[in-house]
Design a protein around this motif. Structure first.
Motif, PDB file in Angstrom:
ATOM      1  N   ASN A 227       0.769  -1.511   0.237  1.00  0.00           N
ATOM      2  CA  ASN A 227      -0.055  -0.057   0.233  1.00  0.00           C
ATOM      3  C   ASN A 227       0.617   1.353  -0.028  1.00  0.00           C
ATOM      4  OD1 ASN A 227      -2.380   1.674   0.150  1.00  0.00           O
ATOM      5  ND2 ASN A 227      -2.022   1.803   2.849  1.00  0.00           N
ATOM      6  N   SER A 228       1.576   1.190   0.703  1.00  0.00           N
ATOM      7  CA  SER A 228       3.197   2.189   0.913  1.00  0.00           C
ATOM      8  C   SER A 228       3.719   2.322  -1.052  1.00  0.00           C
ATOM      9  CB  SER A 228       4.268   1.833   1.932  1.00  0.00           C
ATOM     10  OG  SER A 228       3.227   2.166   3.113  1.00  0.00           O
ATOM     11  N   VAL A 229       3.689   1.801  -1.454  1.00  0.00           N
ATOM     12  CA  VAL A 229       4.968   1.887  -2.758  1.00  0.00           C
ATOM     13  C   VAL A 229       3.734   1.913  -3.831  1.00  0.00           C
ATOM     14  CG1 VAL A 229       6.935   1.033  -1.708  1.00  0.00           C
ATOM     15  CG2 VAL A 229       4.859  -0.849  -3.103  1.00  0.00           C
ATOM     16  N   GLY A 230       2.328   1.238  -3.205  1.00  0.00           N
ATOM     17  CA  GLY A 230       1.443   1.499  -4.328  1.00  0.00           C
ATOM     18  C   GLY A 230       1.708   0.563  -5.727  1.00  0.00           C
ATOM     19  N   SER A 231       2.164   0.136  -5.235  1.00  0.00           N
ATOM     20  CA  SER A 231       2.374  -1.311  -5.734  1.00  0.00           C
ATOM     21  C   SER A 231       0.982  -2.499  -6.340  1.00  0.00           C
ATOM     22  CB  SER A 231       3.522  -2.570  -5.881  1.00  0.00           C
ATOM     23  OG  SER A 231       4.389  -3.528  -6.955  1.00  0.00           O
ATOM     24  N   VAL A 232       0.087  -2.234  -7.233  1.00  0.00           N
ATOM     25  CA  VAL A 232      -1.091  -3.083  -6.933  1.00  0.00           C
ATOM     26  C   VAL A 232      -1.465  -3.135  -8.402  1.00  0.00           C
ATOM     27  CG1 VAL A 232      -1.994  -2.482  -4.537  1.00  0.00           C
ATOM     28  CG2 VAL A 232      -2.453  -0.241  -6.778  1.00  0.00           C
ATOM     29  N   PRO A 233      -2.077  -4.355  -8.906  1.00  0.00           N
ATOM     30  CA  PRO A 233      -2.617  -4.123 -10.580  1.00  0.00           C
ATOM     31  C   PRO A 233      -4.275  -3.312 -10.061  1.00  0.00           C
ATOM     32  CG  PRO A 233      -3.108  -6.114  -8.727  1.00  0.00           C
ATOM     33  CD  PRO A 233      -2.651  -5.128  -7.967  1.00  0.00           C
ATOM     34  N   GLY A 234      -4.136  -2.975 -11.271  1.00  0.00           N
ATOM     35  CA  GLY A 234      -5.586  -2.283 -11.468  1.00  0.00           C
ATOM     36  C   GLY A 234      -7.382  -3.203 -11.894  1.00  0.00           C
ATOM     37  N   PRO A 235      -8.256  -3.255 -11.010  1.00  0.00           N
ATOM     38  CA  PRO A 235      -9.063  -3.828 -11.288  1.00  0.00           C
ATOM     39  C   PRO A 235      -9.181  -4.877 -12.349  1.00  0.00           C
ATOM     40  CG  PRO A 235      -9.729  -1.818 -11.013  1.00  0.00           C
ATOM     41  CD  PRO A 235      -9.035  -1.410 -11.020  1.00  0.00           C
ATOM     42  N   PHE A 236      -8.868  -4.699 -13.758  1.00  0.00           N
ATOM     43  CA  PHE A 236      -9.438  -4.958 -14.882  1.00  0.00           C
ATOM     44  C   PHE A 236      -7.905  -5.997 -15.395  1.00  0.00           C
ATOM     45  CE2 PHE A 236      -8.450  -5.985 -19.700  1.00  0.00           C
ATOM     46  CZ  PHE A 236     -10.209  -6.360 -19.660  1.00  0.00           C
ATOM     47  N   ASP A 237      -7.201  -5.581 -14.658  1.00  0.00           N
ATOM     48  CA  ASP A 237      -6.620  -6.947 -14.892  1.00  0.00           C
ATOM     49  C   ASP A 237      -6.133  -7.765 -13.929  1.00  0.00           C
ATOM     50  OD1 ASP A 237      -4.775  -4.692 -16.487  1.00  0.00           O
ATOM     51  OD2 ASP A 237      -3.487  -4.522 -15.433  1.00  0.00           O
ATOM     52  N   ALA A 238      -6.825  -7.508 -12.255  1.00  0.00           N
ATOM     53  CA  ALA A 238      -6.966  -8.190 -11.443  1.00  0.00           C
ATOM     54  C   ALA A 238      -7.917  -9.022 -11.778  1.00  0.00           C
ATOM     55  CB  ALA A 238      -7.172  -7.873 -10.153  1.00  0.00           C
ATOM     56  N   TRP A 239      -9.426  -9.097 -13.044  1.00  0.00           N
ATOM     57  CA  TRP A 239     -10.038  -9.736 -13.385  1.00  0.00           C
ATOM     58  C   TRP A 239     -10.195 -10.483 -14.235  1.00  0.00           C
ATOM     59  CZ3 TRP A 239     -12.729 -10.246 -18.515  1.00  0.00           C
ATOM     60  CH2 TRP A 239     -14.131 -10.403 -17.718  1.00  0.00           C
ATOM     61  N   LEU A 240      -9.124  -9.986 -15.252  1.00  0.00           N
ATOM     62  CA  LEU A 240      -8.521 -10.476 -15.969  1.00  0.00           C
ATOM     63  C   LEU A 240      -7.829 -11.918 -15.681  1.00  0.00           C
ATOM     64  CD1 LEU A 240      -7.079  -8.265 -19.040  1.00  0.00           C
ATOM     65  CD2 LEU A 240      -9.058  -9.933 -19.617  1.00  0.00           C
ATOM     66  N   THR A 241      -6.569 -11.456 -15.143  1.00  0.00           N
ATOM     67  CA  THR A 241      -5.942 -12.825 -14.492  1.00  0.00           C
ATOM     68  C   THR A 241      -7.178 -14.578 -13.466  1.00  0.00           C
ATOM     69  OG1 THR A 241      -4.393 -11.419 -13.890  1.00  0.00           O
ATOM     70  CG2 THR A 241      -4.626 -13.064 -12.322  1.00  0.00           C
ATOM     71  N   LEU A 242      -7.398 -13.289 -13.146  1.00  0.00           N
ATOM     72  CA  LEU A 242      -9.138 -14.537 -12.574  1.00  0.00           C
ATOM     73  C   LEU A 242      -9.671 -15.139 -13.614  1.00  0.00           C
ATOM     74  CD1 LEU A 242     -10.179 -15.611  -9.117  1.00  0.00           C
ATOM     75  CD2 LEU A 242     -12.015 -13.581  -9.685  1.00  0.00           C
ATOM     76  N   ARG A 243     -10.217 -14.328 -14.775  1.00  0.00           N
ATOM     77  CA  ARG A 243     -11.207 -15.274 -15.937  1.00  0.00           C
ATOM     78  C   ARG A 243     -10.047 -16.526 -16.249  1.00  0.00           C
ATOM     79  NH1 ARG A 243     -10.308 -13.574 -21.345  1.00  0.00           N
ATOM     80  NH2 ARG A 243      -8.267 -12.879 -20.507  1.00  0.00           N
ATOM     81  N   GLY A 244      -8.199 -15.878 -16.042  1.00  0.00           N
ATOM     82  CA  GLY A 244      -7.752 -16.901 -16.685  1.00  0.00           C
ATOM     83  C   GLY A 244      -7.115 -18.322 -16.016  1.00  0.00           C
ATOM     84  N   VAL A 245      -7.635 -18.100 -14.635  1.00  0.00           N
ATOM     85  CA  VAL A 245      -7.331 -18.933 -13.454  1.00  0.00           C
ATOM     86  C   VAL A 245      -8.125 -20.214 -13.723  1.00  0.00           C
ATOM     87  CG1 VAL A 245      -8.387 -17.807 -11.803  1.00  0.00           C
ATOM     88  CG2 VAL A 245      -5.622 -19.508 -11.672  1.00  0.00           C
ATOM     89  N   LYS A 246      -9.094 -20.016 -13.909  1.00  0.00           N
ATOM     90  CA  LYS A 246     -10.635 -20.552 -13.577  1.00  0.00           C
ATOM     91  C   LYS A 246     -10.088 -22.169 -14.746  1.00  0.00           C
ATOM     92  CE  LYS A 246     -13.745 -17.230 -13.982  1.00  0.00           C
ATOM     93  NZ  LYS A 246     -14.765 -17.638 -12.630  1.00  0.00           N
ATOM     94  N   THR A 247      -9.073 -21.983 -15.507  1.00  0.00           N
ATOM     95  CA  THR A 247      -8.629 -23.283 -16.896  1.00  0.00           C
ATOM     96  C   THR A 247      -7.510 -23.333 -16.582  1.00  0.00           C
ATOM     97  OG1 THR A 247      -7.995 -21.403 -18.649  1.00  0.00           O
ATOM     98  CG2 THR A 247     -10.763 -22.196 -18.614  1.00  0.00           C
ATOM     99  N   LEU A 248      -6.306 -23.006 -15.665  1.00  0.00           N
ATOM    100  CA  LEU A 248      -5.199 -23.579 -15.337  1.00  0.00           C
ATOM    101  C   LEU A 248      -5.271 -24.805 -15.138  1.00  0.00           C
ATOM    102  CD1 LEU A 248      -2.723 -22.878 -14.603  1.00  0.00           C
ATOM    103  CD2 LEU A 248      -2.864 -21.706 -12.086  1.00  0.00           C
ATOM    104  N   ALA A 249      -6.033 -25.699 -14.386  1.00  0.00           N
ATOM    105  CA  ALA A 249      -5.807 -26.928 -14.656  1.00  0.00           C
ATOM    106  C   ALA A 249      -5.921 -27.822 -15.841  1.00  0.00           C
ATOM    107  CB  ALA A 249      -6.679 -27.631 -13.184  1.00  0.00           C
ATOM    108  N   VAL A 250      -6.804 -27.036 -16.869  1.00  0.00           N
ATOM    109  CA  VAL A 250      -6.796 -28.014 -18.200  1.00  0.00           C
ATOM    110  C   VAL A 250      -5.598 -27.515 -18.879  1.00  0.00           C
ATOM    111  CG1 VAL A 250      -9.309 -28.820 -17.761  1.00  0.00           C
ATOM    112  CG2 VAL A 250      -8.978 -26.957 -19.136  1.00  0.00           C
ATOM    113  N   ARG A 251      -5.262 -26.483 -18.712  1.00  0.00           N
ATOM    114  CA  ARG A 251      -4.084 -25.990 -19.819  1.00  0.00           C
ATOM    115  C   ARG A 251      -2.644 -26.313 -19.189  1.00  0.00           C
ATOM    116  NH1 ARG A 251      -2.934 -21.156 -18.673  1.00  0.00           N
ATOM    117  NH2 ARG A 251      -4.938 -20.435 -17.137  1.00  0.00           N
ATOM    118  N   MET A 252      -2.663 -26.806 -18.110  1.00  0.00           N
ATOM    119  CA  MET A 252      -1.216 -27.129 -17.630  1.00  0.00           C
ATOM    120  C   MET A 252      -0.944 -28.694 -18.170  1.00  0.00           C
ATOM    121  SD  MET A 252       0.257 -25.014 -16.238  1.00  0.00           S
ATOM    122  CE  MET A 252       2.186 -25.422 -16.276  1.00  0.00           C
TER     123      MET A 252
END
Length: 380
Positions: A227-252
Protein backbone atom coordinates in the motif's frame (compact mmCIF):
# COMPACT_ATOMS: atom_id res chain seq x y z
CA UNK A 1 -11.68 -30.26 1.06
CA UNK A 2 -12.34 -28.89 -2.42
CA UNK A 3 -10.26 -29.88 -5.41
CA UNK A 4 -7.97 -27.59 -7.38
CA UNK A 5 -10.27 -26.80 -10.30
CA UNK A 6 -13.23 -26.28 -7.99
CA UNK A 7 -11.22 -23.68 -6.05
CA UNK A 8 -9.98 -22.09 -9.28
CA UNK A 9 -13.57 -21.55 -10.40
CA UNK A 10 -15.28 -20.80 -7.09
CA UNK A 11 -12.85 -19.56 -4.39
CA UNK A 12 -13.49 -15.86 -3.83
CA UNK A 13 -16.03 -15.91 -6.64
CA UNK A 14 -19.49 -16.26 -5.14
CA UNK A 15 -22.30 -14.79 -7.28
CA UNK A 16 -22.68 -11.05 -6.77
CA UNK A 17 -25.14 -10.52 -3.87
CA UNK A 18 -26.69 -7.43 -5.47
CA UNK A 19 -27.23 -8.53 -9.06
CA UNK A 20 -26.76 -12.29 -8.94
CA UNK A 21 -23.98 -12.06 -11.55
CA UNK A 22 -22.14 -15.38 -11.73
CA UNK A 23 -18.85 -13.74 -12.72
CA UNK A 24 -17.05 -11.41 -10.29
CA UNK A 25 -17.69 -7.80 -11.38
CA UNK A 26 -14.94 -5.37 -12.35
CA UNK A 27 -14.94 -2.61 -9.74
CA UNK A 28 -13.19 0.36 -11.39
CA UNK A 29 -14.04 2.79 -8.60
CA UNK A 30 -11.00 4.46 -7.03
CA UNK A 31 -12.88 5.39 -3.85
CA UNK A 32 -15.78 4.08 -1.76
CA UNK A 33 -18.49 5.69 0.37
CA UNK A 34 -18.09 5.97 4.13
CA UNK A 35 -21.22 6.20 6.29
CA UNK A 36 -19.22 7.93 8.99
CA UNK A 37 -15.61 9.06 9.26
CA UNK A 38 -13.42 5.94 9.12
CA UNK A 39 -16.48 3.73 8.69
CA UNK A 40 -16.52 2.50 5.08
CA UNK A 41 -19.84 0.95 4.15
CA UNK A 42 -18.48 -2.12 2.38
CA UNK A 43 -15.08 -2.38 4.03
CA UNK A 44 -13.27 -0.62 1.18
CA UNK A 45 -11.91 2.92 1.28
CA UNK A 46 -9.50 3.48 -1.62
CA UNK A 47 -8.44 1.08 -4.36
CA UNK A 48 -4.72 1.37 -3.75
CA UNK A 49 -5.31 -0.19 -0.33
CA UNK A 50 -7.92 -2.73 -1.43
CA UNK A 51 -10.36 -3.34 -4.26
CA UNK A 52 -13.17 -5.94 -4.40
CA UNK A 53 -12.03 -7.44 -7.72
CA UNK A 54 -8.47 -7.72 -6.44
CA UNK A 55 -9.72 -9.27 -3.21
CA UNK A 56 -11.52 -11.99 -5.18
CA UNK A 57 -8.32 -12.82 -7.07
CA UNK A 58 -6.29 -12.89 -3.88
CA UNK A 59 -8.72 -15.23 -2.15
CA UNK A 60 -8.59 -17.57 -5.15
CA UNK A 61 -4.77 -17.58 -5.31
CA UNK A 62 -4.51 -18.28 -1.59
CA UNK A 63 -6.86 -21.25 -1.98
CA UNK A 64 -4.84 -22.65 -4.89
CA UNK A 65 -1.60 -22.55 -2.89
CA UNK A 66 -3.26 -23.72 0.34
CA UNK A 67 -2.32 -20.47 2.10
CA UNK A 68 -3.87 -17.95 4.47
CA UNK A 69 -2.72 -14.84 2.59
CA UNK A 70 -2.25 -13.76 -1.01
CA UNK A 71 -1.36 -10.37 -2.46
CA UNK A 72 -1.80 -9.42 -6.13
CA UNK A 73 0.66 -6.98 -7.72
CA UNK A 74 0.93 -5.01 -10.93
CA UNK A 75 3.75 -7.29 -12.15
CA UNK A 76 5.89 -10.22 -11.07
CA UNK A 77 8.81 -7.86 -10.49
CA UNK A 78 6.56 -5.64 -8.38
CA UNK A 79 5.87 -8.66 -6.21
CA UNK A 80 9.58 -9.52 -6.09
CA UNK A 81 10.47 -5.96 -5.10
CA UNK A 82 8.12 -5.99 -2.12
CA UNK A 83 9.16 -9.50 -1.08
CA UNK A 84 12.80 -8.40 -1.01
CA UNK A 85 12.09 -4.98 0.48
CA UNK A 86 10.24 -6.28 3.54
CA UNK A 87 12.76 -9.01 4.36
CA UNK A 88 16.15 -7.40 3.71
CA UNK A 89 18.01 -4.49 5.30
CA UNK A 90 21.43 -2.91 4.60
CA UNK A 91 24.13 -5.41 5.51
CA UNK A 92 21.89 -8.44 4.96
CA UNK A 93 22.83 -11.27 2.62
CA UNK A 94 20.62 -13.19 0.17
CA UNK A 95 21.35 -16.40 -1.72
CA UNK A 96 20.01 -16.66 -5.27
CA UNK A 97 20.18 -19.45 -7.86
CA UNK A 98 23.22 -19.55 -10.13
CA UNK A 99 20.80 -19.55 -13.06
CA UNK A 100 18.17 -17.14 -11.73
CA UNK A 101 15.75 -15.21 -13.91
CA UNK A 102 17.47 -12.14 -15.36
CA UNK A 103 14.97 -9.71 -13.85
CA UNK A 104 15.51 -11.12 -10.37
CA UNK A 105 19.28 -10.88 -10.78
CA UNK A 106 18.96 -7.31 -12.07
CA UNK A 107 16.93 -6.01 -9.12
CA UNK A 108 19.32 -7.60 -6.62
CA UNK A 109 22.58 -6.84 -8.42
CA UNK A 110 21.74 -3.36 -9.73
CA UNK A 111 19.25 -2.01 -7.18
CA UNK A 112 19.55 -3.69 -3.78
CA UNK A 113 23.35 -3.68 -3.72
CA UNK A 114 23.18 0.12 -3.82
CA UNK A 115 21.48 -0.08 -0.43
CA UNK A 116 24.06 -2.38 1.10
CA UNK A 117 22.48 -5.77 0.44
CA UNK A 118 24.93 -8.53 -0.47
CA UNK A 119 24.24 -11.70 -2.44
CA UNK A 120 25.77 -15.01 -3.48
CA UNK A 121 24.86 -17.27 -6.40
CA UNK A 122 24.59 -21.00 -5.72
CA UNK A 123 23.42 -24.10 -7.53
CA UNK A 124 20.42 -24.80 -5.30
CA UNK A 125 20.39 -28.36 -6.57
CA UNK A 126 23.53 -28.80 -4.43
CA UNK A 127 22.35 -28.60 -0.82
CA UNK A 128 25.90 -28.81 0.54
CA UNK A 129 26.89 -25.79 -1.56
CA UNK A 130 23.90 -23.88 -0.23
CA UNK A 131 24.86 -24.70 3.33
CA UNK A 132 28.39 -23.44 2.70
CA UNK A 133 27.07 -20.21 1.16
CA UNK A 134 25.05 -19.19 4.21
CA UNK A 135 26.43 -16.44 6.40
CA UNK A 136 25.40 -15.08 9.80
CA UNK A 137 23.86 -12.18 7.84
CA UNK A 138 21.88 -14.42 5.45
CA UNK A 139 18.22 -13.51 5.83
CA UNK A 140 16.79 -14.92 2.62
CA UNK A 141 17.23 -17.79 0.19
CA UNK A 142 15.60 -17.10 -3.16
CA UNK A 143 14.72 -20.22 -5.12
CA UNK A 144 13.33 -20.94 -8.58
CA UNK A 145 12.33 -24.46 -9.48
CA UNK A 146 12.24 -25.10 -12.36
CA UNK A 147 14.67 -22.27 -13.10
CA UNK A 148 14.46 -19.83 -15.98
CA UNK A 149 15.79 -20.65 -18.59
CA UNK A 150 17.95 -23.69 -17.73
CA UNK A 151 15.14 -25.71 -16.11
CA UNK A 152 17.19 -26.55 -13.05
CA UNK A 153 15.42 -28.31 -10.18
CA UNK A 154 15.88 -27.67 -6.47
CA UNK A 155 14.53 -29.90 -3.71
CA UNK A 156 12.29 -27.37 -1.96
CA UNK A 157 12.05 -29.36 1.28
CA UNK A 158 15.83 -29.78 1.52
CA UNK A 159 16.49 -26.13 0.66
CA UNK A 160 13.92 -25.02 3.24
CA UNK A 161 15.55 -27.12 5.95
CA UNK A 162 18.98 -25.65 5.24
CA UNK A 163 17.65 -22.09 5.03
CA UNK A 164 15.69 -22.37 8.26
CA UNK A 165 18.61 -23.98 10.09
CA UNK A 166 20.65 -20.93 9.10
CA UNK A 167 18.01 -18.50 10.32
CA UNK A 168 16.84 -17.50 6.82
CA UNK A 169 13.47 -17.55 5.11
CA UNK A 170 12.84 -19.29 1.80
CA UNK A 171 11.05 -17.61 -1.10
CA UNK A 172 10.17 -19.85 -4.05
CA UNK A 173 9.41 -18.41 -7.46
CA UNK A 174 6.75 -20.84 -8.64
CA UNK A 175 6.08 -19.18 -11.99
CA UNK A 176 7.24 -22.01 -14.25
CA UNK A 177 5.34 -24.67 -12.34
CA UNK A 178 2.15 -22.73 -11.45
CA UNK A 179 0.04 -23.63 -8.39
CA UNK A 180 -1.38 -26.58 -10.29
CA UNK A 181 1.91 -28.42 -10.68
CA UNK A 182 3.66 -27.47 -7.43
CA UNK A 183 2.82 -26.03 -3.99
CA UNK A 184 6.04 -24.85 -2.29
CA UNK A 185 4.39 -23.83 1.00
CA UNK A 186 3.45 -27.46 1.58
CA UNK A 187 7.10 -28.36 0.95
CA UNK A 188 8.46 -25.93 3.55
CA UNK A 189 8.77 -22.57 1.76
CA UNK A 190 7.85 -19.36 3.59
CA UNK A 191 6.71 -17.28 0.62
CA UNK A 192 5.63 -18.22 -2.90
CA UNK A 193 5.98 -15.78 -5.78
CA UNK A 194 4.23 -15.88 -9.14
CA UNK A 195 4.44 -13.79 -12.24
CA UNK A 196 0.74 -14.18 -12.91
CA UNK A 197 1.44 -12.77 -16.37
CA UNK A 198 2.49 -16.30 -17.24
CA UNK A 199 0.56 -19.53 -16.59
CA UNK A 200 -1.89 -18.16 -14.03
CA UNK A 201 -3.25 -15.56 -16.45
CA UNK A 202 -2.48 -17.84 -19.35
CA UNK A 203 -3.54 -15.74 -22.33
CA UNK A 204 -0.73 -13.20 -22.85
CA UNK A 205 -3.13 -10.33 -22.26
CA UNK A 206 -2.37 -9.15 -18.72
CA UNK A 207 0.69 -8.35 -16.61
CA UNK A 208 0.62 -9.21 -12.91
CA UNK A 209 2.32 -10.83 -9.94
CA UNK A 210 1.48 -12.39 -6.60
CA UNK A 211 2.93 -13.27 -3.21
CA UNK A 212 1.33 -16.10 -1.24
CA UNK A 213 2.16 -17.06 2.35
CA UNK A 214 0.93 -18.25 5.75
CA UNK A 215 2.91 -16.05 8.18
CA UNK A 216 0.51 -13.47 9.63
CA UNK A 217 3.16 -10.99 10.75
CA UNK A 218 5.01 -11.09 7.43
CA UNK A 219 1.70 -10.77 5.60
CA UNK A 220 0.95 -7.57 7.50
CA UNK A 221 4.37 -6.18 6.56
CA UNK A 222 3.70 -7.00 2.90
CA UNK A 223 0.25 -5.42 3.06
CA UNK A 224 1.63 -2.22 4.59
CA UNK A 225 4.54 -1.99 2.15
CA UNK A 226 2.43 -2.74 -0.92
CA UNK A 227 0.00 0.00 0.00
CA UNK A 228 2.83 2.39 0.83
CA UNK A 229 4.63 1.98 -2.50
CA UNK A 230 1.45 1.55 -4.56
CA UNK A 231 2.51 -1.68 -6.25
CA UNK A 232 -1.00 -2.86 -7.13
CA UNK A 233 -2.85 -4.12 -10.21
CA UNK A 234 -5.85 -2.33 -11.64
CA UNK A 235 -9.25 -4.00 -11.28
CA UNK A 236 -9.44 -4.99 -14.95
CA UNK A 237 -6.03 -6.67 -14.70
CA UNK A 238 -7.18 -8.53 -11.59
CA UNK A 239 -10.36 -9.58 -13.41
CA UNK A 240 -8.45 -10.84 -16.45
CA UNK A 241 -6.13 -12.86 -14.22
CA UNK A 242 -9.09 -14.32 -12.34
CA UNK A 243 -10.71 -15.19 -15.67
CA UNK A 244 -7.54 -16.96 -16.77
CA UNK A 245 -7.01 -18.96 -13.60
CA UNK A 246 -10.35 -20.76 -14.02
CA UNK A 247 -8.85 -22.94 -16.76
CA UNK A 248 -5.37 -23.32 -15.23
CA UNK A 249 -5.68 -27.05 -14.51
CA UNK A 250 -6.86 -28.06 -17.98
CA UNK A 251 -4.32 -25.77 -19.64
CA UNK A 252 -1.40 -27.12 -17.60
CA UNK A 253 -2.34 -30.67 -18.51
CA UNK A 254 -2.24 -29.80 -22.22
CA UNK A 255 0.96 -27.73 -21.83
CA UNK A 256 2.60 -30.71 -20.12
CA UNK A 257 1.34 -33.20 -22.72
CA UNK A 258 2.73 -31.12 -25.55
CA UNK A 259 6.03 -30.26 -23.86
CA UNK A 260 6.77 -33.92 -23.17
CA UNK A 261 6.35 -34.74 -26.86
CA UNK A 262 8.47 -31.75 -27.91
CA UNK A 263 11.26 -32.70 -25.49
CA UNK A 264 11.29 -36.28 -26.77
CA UNK A 265 11.50 -35.13 -30.39
CA UNK A 266 14.29 -32.65 -29.67
CA UNK A 267 16.29 -35.22 -27.71
CA UNK A 268 16.39 -37.43 -30.80
CA UNK A 269 17.15 -34.65 -33.31
CA UNK A 270 20.69 -34.51 -34.73
CA UNK A 271 20.75 -30.69 -34.76
CA UNK A 272 20.22 -30.56 -30.99
CA UNK A 273 23.12 -31.07 -28.60
CA UNK A 274 21.19 -30.98 -25.30
CA UNK A 275 17.57 -30.83 -24.12
CA UNK A 276 16.74 -29.32 -20.73
CA UNK A 277 13.40 -30.65 -19.51
CA UNK A 278 12.81 -32.17 -16.06
CA UNK A 279 10.40 -34.71 -17.53
CA UNK A 280 13.23 -36.48 -19.32
CA UNK A 281 14.74 -39.33 -17.23
CA UNK A 282 18.19 -38.04 -18.24
CA UNK A 283 17.60 -34.69 -16.52
CA UNK A 284 19.65 -34.50 -13.28
CA UNK A 285 16.65 -33.17 -11.37
CA UNK A 286 14.13 -35.63 -12.78
CA UNK A 287 13.59 -37.65 -9.60
CA UNK A 288 13.25 -34.55 -7.43
CA UNK A 289 10.81 -32.96 -9.89
CA UNK A 290 8.76 -36.16 -10.01
CA UNK A 291 8.57 -36.10 -6.21
CA UNK A 292 7.45 -32.50 -5.75
CA UNK A 293 5.59 -31.69 -9.00
CA UNK A 294 2.36 -33.17 -10.34
CA UNK A 295 3.75 -33.03 -13.88
CA UNK A 296 6.74 -31.40 -15.55
CA UNK A 297 5.23 -28.32 -17.15
CA UNK A 298 5.28 -26.59 -20.50
CA UNK A 299 8.78 -25.07 -20.61
CA UNK A 300 11.53 -26.71 -22.67
CA UNK A 301 15.02 -25.35 -23.35
CA UNK A 302 17.55 -26.83 -25.74
CA UNK A 303 20.96 -26.14 -27.20
CA UNK A 304 21.67 -26.11 -30.93
CA UNK A 305 24.71 -28.13 -31.95
CA UNK A 306 25.87 -25.65 -34.61
CA UNK A 307 26.10 -22.73 -32.18
CA UNK A 308 24.68 -19.25 -31.69
CA UNK A 309 24.01 -18.25 -35.30
CA UNK A 310 22.15 -21.49 -35.91
CA UNK A 311 20.14 -20.95 -32.72
CA UNK A 312 19.18 -17.46 -33.89
CA UNK A 313 18.16 -18.90 -37.26
CA UNK A 314 15.93 -21.49 -35.58
CA UNK A 315 14.27 -18.75 -33.52
CA UNK A 316 13.57 -16.78 -36.69
CA UNK A 317 12.55 -19.83 -38.71
CA UNK A 318 9.44 -21.10 -36.94
CA UNK A 319 5.89 -20.22 -37.91
CA UNK A 320 3.65 -21.48 -35.10
CA UNK A 321 6.23 -20.83 -32.40
CA UNK A 322 6.13 -17.03 -32.25
CA UNK A 323 9.43 -15.26 -31.63
CA UNK A 324 8.64 -13.27 -28.50
CA UNK A 325 9.53 -12.83 -24.85
CA UNK A 326 7.38 -14.04 -21.94
CA UNK A 327 5.81 -17.47 -21.55
CA UNK A 328 2.85 -19.43 -20.22
CA UNK A 329 0.22 -18.35 -22.74
CA UNK A 330 -1.94 -20.69 -24.77
CA UNK A 331 0.17 -19.92 -27.86
CA UNK A 332 3.66 -21.37 -28.32
CA UNK A 333 6.62 -18.98 -28.06
CA UNK A 334 10.29 -19.30 -28.92
CA UNK A 335 13.14 -17.05 -27.80
CA UNK A 336 16.91 -16.72 -27.54
CA UNK A 337 17.51 -16.03 -23.80
CA UNK A 338 21.04 -14.69 -24.24
CA UNK A 339 19.81 -11.91 -26.54
CA UNK A 340 16.34 -11.43 -25.09
CA UNK A 341 15.03 -12.24 -21.59
CA UNK A 342 18.46 -12.84 -20.05
CA UNK A 343 20.49 -10.13 -21.74
CA UNK A 344 20.79 -8.45 -18.32
CA UNK A 345 23.04 -11.27 -17.05
CA UNK A 346 25.50 -11.10 -19.96
CA UNK A 347 29.05 -10.98 -18.64
CA UNK A 348 28.01 -12.14 -15.15
CA UNK A 349 28.26 -15.52 -13.48
CA UNK A 350 24.64 -16.08 -14.56
CA UNK A 351 25.33 -15.69 -18.29
CA UNK A 352 23.45 -18.32 -20.29
CA UNK A 353 24.87 -20.32 -23.23
CA UNK A 354 24.63 -18.45 -26.52
CA UNK A 355 23.36 -21.55 -28.33
CA UNK A 356 20.38 -21.88 -25.97
CA UNK A 357 16.75 -21.65 -27.11
CA UNK A 358 13.79 -21.50 -24.72
CA UNK A 359 10.35 -22.74 -25.71
CA UNK A 360 7.05 -22.00 -24.07
CA UNK A 361 5.04 -24.88 -25.48
CA UNK A 362 1.43 -23.89 -25.99
CA UNK A 363 -1.75 -25.89 -26.31
CA UNK A 364 -1.98 -26.12 -30.11
CA UNK A 365 -2.20 -29.49 -31.88
CA UNK A 366 1.04 -31.28 -31.07
CA UNK A 367 1.67 -32.64 -34.57
CA UNK A 368 1.64 -29.08 -35.94
CA UNK A 369 4.13 -27.93 -33.28
CA UNK A 370 6.49 -30.82 -33.96
CA UNK A 371 6.39 -30.20 -37.69
CA UNK A 372 7.14 -26.51 -37.13
CA UNK A 373 10.21 -27.23 -35.00
CA UNK A 374 11.49 -29.95 -37.31
CA UNK A 375 11.23 -27.56 -40.24
CA UNK A 376 13.17 -24.81 -38.51
CA UNK A 377 15.86 -27.21 -37.27
CA UNK A 378 16.16 -28.81 -40.68
CA UNK A 379 17.12 -25.48 -42.26
CA UNK A 380 20.22 -24.89 -40.08
Amino acid sequence: MRGFSTNAIHAGQEPDPTTGAVIVPIHPSSTFIQDEVNSPRGGYEYSRAANPTRSALQECLAALEGARHAFAFGSGMGAADVALRVQLRPGDHVVIPHDAYGGTFRIIDKVLTQWGVEYSTVDLGDVAALRDALRPTTKLVWCETPTNPLLGIADVTAVAEVAHAGGARLVVDNTFASPYLQNPLALGADVVLHSTTKYVGGHSDVVGGALVLDDDELAEQIRFTQNSVGSVPGPFDAWLTLRGVKTLAVRMERHSDNAERVAEMLAAHPAVSQVLYPGLPTHPGHETAAKQMRRFGGMVSFRVAAGKEAALAVCAGTELFTLAESLGGVESLIEHPGEMTHASVAGSVLEVPDDLIRLSVGIEDIDDLLEDLRGALGRV
